[in-house]
Design a protein around this motif. Sequence first.
Motif, short mmCIF file in Angstrom:
data_model
loop_
_atom_site.label_atom_id
_atom_site.label_comp_id
_atom_site.label_asym_id
_atom_site.label_seq_id
_atom_site.Cartn_x
_atom_site.Cartn_y
_atom_site.Cartn_z
N ILE A 116 13.30 38.31 -36.82
CA ILE A 116 12.27 39.28 -37.21
C ILE A 116 12.87 40.16 -38.29
O ILE A 116 13.96 40.70 -38.12
N ARG A 170 11.48 45.56 -34.42
CA ARG A 170 11.99 44.52 -33.52
C ARG A 170 11.73 44.89 -32.06
O ARG A 170 11.32 44.05 -31.26
N THR A 192 10.82 33.25 -30.57
CA THR A 192 11.08 34.06 -31.76
C THR A 192 12.56 34.00 -32.08
O THR A 192 13.39 34.35 -31.26
N VAL A 248 8.26 36.91 -39.34
CA VAL A 248 8.63 36.48 -37.99
C VAL A 248 8.89 34.99 -38.03
O VAL A 248 8.03 34.21 -38.44
N TRP A 266 7.98 44.51 -31.31
CA TRP A 266 7.61 43.10 -31.18
C TRP A 266 8.02 42.58 -29.80
O TRP A 266 7.25 41.92 -29.12
#
Length: 98
Positions: free
Chosen positions: A52, A34, A49, A61, A37
Amino acid sequence: MAKRSNENLSMSDVLKEFVETNKLERGLDRVNVRDAWTSLMGNGVNNYTTAISLERDTLYVQLSSSVLREELSYGKSKIITMLNEELGKDLIKKIILR
């Protein structure tokens, strides 16, 4: 009570041993994915987003923008490579964008 050794160990070695002994590595990998990302994708992608999750070697995702989902699907292999480099190990094999 745990056995105490007289040798001096570095803090990183002690933490690594603690993680291995208590089988915490999988949970730490999920948190690290996480964070990776978030740092790699930037605000533009992070704003869309919603979730995740890492299940085995697949990263799921969830995105709120279908246009962004389509755009990211073209660069899945590059995203996998970047995330694995950031994590320092070959953790992600596949990405599923929802």
